[in-house]
Structures are given as structure tokens and as C-alpha cells.
Design an enzyme around this catalytic site. Structure first.
Site, PDB file in Angstrom:
ATOM      1  CE  LYS A  23      -1.538  -4.402   3.608  1.00  0.00           C
ATOM      2  NZ  LYS A  23      -2.053  -5.817   2.881  1.00  0.00           N
TER       3      LYS A  23
ATOM      4  CE1 TYR B  69      -4.277  -2.617   5.678  1.00  0.00           C
ATOM      5  CE2 TYR B  69      -3.546  -0.238   5.189  1.00  0.00           C
ATOM      6  CZ  TYR B  69      -3.945  -1.703   4.668  1.00  0.00           C
ATOM      7  OH  TYR B  69      -3.974  -1.863   3.378  1.00  0.00           O
TER       8      TYR B  69
ATOM      9  CB  SER C 219      -0.890  -0.132   1.180  1.00  0.00           C
ATOM     10  OG  SER C 219      -1.502   1.394   1.416  1.00  0.00           O
TER      11      SER C 219
END
Ligand SMILES: NC(=O)c1ccc[n+]([C@@H]2O[C@H](COP(=O)([O-])OP(=O)(O)OC[C@H]3O[C@@H](n4cnc5c(N)ncnc54)[C@H](O)[C@@H]3O)[C@@H](O)[C@H]2O)c1
Length: 341
Positions: free
Chosen positions: A153, A149, A124
Site C-alpha cells: 500500500k 501487504y 489503508s
């Protein structure tokens, strides 16, 4: 070539499975359906006129995963399965690290046991964190995203880099998505968030269809053209085709080993107000909204430098903002209750 797609029943996964089938890849979907419905797979099969193997399971369940690798001769893995709500990740960070980081490590271990080396990861733009200037380029150092979150990643990208250093057979691609929106133009598959949507477009669409009262816009006093946040929105079918391009790239570069990152975006930022206007234009109807204070952790503006994907993957996000809006609306108005309808 047989591709295992984890999280393939989800939003981006289902569109990618369709693109894979259309490009003559065979697909096995592995998904625990925590944030999706099996109905998406049925609809993909109808659209493609081809069969998808589906196994319900969790990526943390190594025994079950191992059975899948035994049963099917898997050549490559595309790994979408993850929890993805930024706000929720600050409430239940351990679930995010367990699912997104530990789950990925389990998958990589099982791949290694079964000597499967081709791996495409759903990364992302959030990995660029707050430190980097826009537009984001792959050569920039990874940042420190503010949410668990985003951190999950960054951690997985680090895991992949270390794995690539230790294992000369590993062939990884990290695709750093910007902001996917839209739906397949048939209007039969699309984004079906459970509960209150976290992302802008599903929220706008639900206001348009009368499921929600009005859109909340968080902050109109950012240092941007109209004061609202700017993001690099790309059509989910362009993003889906980016995965096919990445697989083709791996196939073309049989000598490659290591891990390579590619930004998948359009290279343009669009503001929240501009999105609302474009949607209103597409559906010829006003969208009620209310501006509230800024949300913690939201960056003012970011977009991709997508030159690397353009040149090396022969990939470009070509669908217009207008098309993104029209396709979102077709999906939402045909399926006001998502896959439950
Ligand atoms: N949608 C975005 O804006 C965006 C942006 C950047 C990156 N990503 C990443 O892309 C990937 C796909 O996102 P999406 O928008 O399609 O989300 P989604 O929630 O629609 O899809 C994720 C899928 O993974 C499944 N899943 C989750 N945990 C699992 C587990 N432990 N085992 C098996 N299956 C599991 C869910 O049931 C769901 O079908 C995610 O990794 C996400 O972090 C998404």
C-alpha cells in the site's frame, strides 16, 4: 458518469457499487473473483433495482483491461482489487507485490493510454506504519509497515505521488481506510471470507453462528484501557459512502490535479473486548473466547483523525457500534455459509 470498479465483487467493493448506483453513477465491475463471488453483484443489482456491467478479469491482464476501456466510456476508476491478508502476505510476499503493486501499475498504464485520469485508491491506515503517533493525520510521513501487504500500500501511494508529479492530468485520491465492519442493513450482502477469517468481526460472527468453536484474542497485556488492541471500526456503508463523497469531490474540483489522501475512520478506538461485549449485547448470546499471546506485528492502538474528510469531503462515519454489530449479525445469521448458502 461511468465508473470502473476493480474488485467490485468483494466486501467493500460490493457495498460501494450499491452506493454508487443509489447515487446515479453507472458501474462496470472488473474482478477476477479470487476472493469473492459473482452472487454479490446479483444481490447488489436486486437491492438497487439497477444493472451492473460485470467483466471477469485480472488487473494484471492489460489487454483485457484495455478492451474494457474501449467498450465502455469510463470516466473514473475506483481501485479495490488487491490481496489483503496481512499474515498470508508474509508467506507469499511476491504474490502480494505482483498483484497489488504490479497490478496497480498495469491499471494506471491502461488508464493513461485511454486518457482516463480520475482515480480512487483503496489505501489503508497501515501506511502510517509503526513510527507515527495516534491519532493518524494525513500530513504525517508514510511509515514502514511490517508486512508485505502494508508495504504494497505504501508502494502504491508512492507510485501515485510520482505519477502525479509527471502527469499534470492525473487526479488521484487515496482513501486510507481504518477498520471496516458490518454489512448492508438488508442482510443480503456482507463480508464472506474464504477459509478462516483474518479479521475480528467475521470471526466473532462465525463463532456466534456455531461455525467456529471460540474466538482467539491475541494479547490482553497491551498498554490500552483493558489490555486488548484498539482499532477504529467504521460501518462498511459509511465507508462505501466515503467513495461517493470522494467522487463528488473530484467532480466539484475540476481544477484539481495531483493526489490527495483522506483518512476514513470514526476518530475513536474500540478494544477487542469492547467489540466482543457489544456483539454479545446485540445478539443476546455469549461469545466464547480464549486469550493467547500477542501476534507479531500487531500495534497496540490506532485511530483516525478524520477532520480532513469531514471538512473537505463533507463525509462523516455516522453509524453506531451497535448498528455495526446488528448488521453483521443479520448478514451472518441469514447467510451462515456466505454467498454459497
Ligand atoms: N477490509 C479491510 O479491513 C481493509 C482495510 C484497509 C484497506 N482495504 C483495502 O480495500 C480493498 C478491498 O478490500 P476488501 O476487504 O473488500 O477485500 P476483498 O478481498 O473482499 O475484495 C477484493 C476484491 O478484489 C478482487 N481481486 C483481487 N485481486 C485481483 C486481481 N488481480 N484482478 C482482479 N480482481 C482482483 C477479489 O476477487 C475481490 O473481489 C483492498 O484493496 C484492501 O487492501 C481493506
Amino acid at each position: 458518469m461511468k465508473v470502473l470498479v476493480t474488485g467490485g465483487a468483494g466486501y467493500i467493493g460490493s457495498h460501494t457499487v450499491l452506493s454508487l448506483l443509489e447515487n446515479n453513477y453507472d458501474v462496470v465491475v472488473y474482478d477476477n473473483l479470487v476472493n469473492s463471488s459473482i452472487e454479490s453483484i446479483d444481490r447488489v443489482e436486486k437491492l438497487a433495482g439497477k444493472k451492473v456491467e460485470f467483466v471477469e478479469g485480472d488487473i494484471c491482464n492489460k489487454d483485457k483491461l484495455s478492451q474494457v476501456f474501449k467498450q465502455f466510456k469510463i470516466d473514473a476508476v475506483i481501485h479495490f482489487a488487491a490481496l489483503k491478508a496481512v499474515g498470508e502476505s508474509t508467506q507469499i510476499p511476491l504474490s502480494y507485490y505482483q498483484n497489488n503493486v504490479h497490478g496497480t501499475v498495469c491499471l494506471l498504464e491502461v488508464m493513461q493510454q485511454h486518457k482516463v485520469h480520475n482515480f480512487i485508491f483503496s489505501s489503508s491506515a497501515t501506511v502510517y506504519g509503526e513510527e507515527n503517533d495516534v491519532p493518524y493525520v494525513e500530513t504525517m510521513k508514510l511509515g514502514t509497515p511490517s508486512s508485505p501487504y502494508g508495504a504494497s500500500k505504501v508502494m502504491v501511494e508512492r507510485v501515485l505521488a510520482d505519477l502525479a508529479l509527471s502527469d499534470p492530468n492525473f487526479r488521484g485520491v487515496s482513501l486510507r481506510y481504518f477498520n471496516p465492519i458490518g454489512a448492508h442493513e438488508s442482510g443480503t450482502i456482507g463480508e464472506d471470507p474464504k477459509g478462516i477469517p483474518n479479521n475480528l468481526l467475521p470471526y466473532v460472527a462465525q463463532v456466534a453462528v456455531g461455525k467456529r468453536d471460540k474466538l482467539g484474542i491475541f494479547g490482553d497485556d497491551y498498554p490500552t484501557k483493558d489490555g486488548t488492541c484498539e482499532r477504529d471500526y467504521l460501518h462498511v456503508m459509511d465507508l462505501a459512502q466515503g467513495h461517493v463523497a470522494a467522487l463528488d469531490w473530484l467532480n466539484r474540483h475540476s481544477e484539481f490535479s495531483g493526489v490527495e489522501a483522506f483518512n476514513l475512520g470514526t476518530g475513536n478506538g474500540t478494544s477487542v473486548f469492547a467489540i466482543v461485549k457489544a456483539f454479545e449485547l446485540a445478539i443476546n448470546k455469549e461469545i466464547k473466547f480464549e486469550v493467547s499471546p500477542r501476534r507479531a506485528g500487531d500495534l497496540p492502538a490506532f485511530w483516525a483523525n478524520a477532520n480532513k474528510a469531514n471538512q473537505q469531503l463533507n463525509w462523516q462515519a455516522s453509524r453506531t457500534l451497535e448498528k455495526m454489530m446488528e448488521d453483521t449479525w443479520r448478514w451472518q445469521s441469514n447467510n451462515p455459509n456466505g454467498y454459497l448458502a
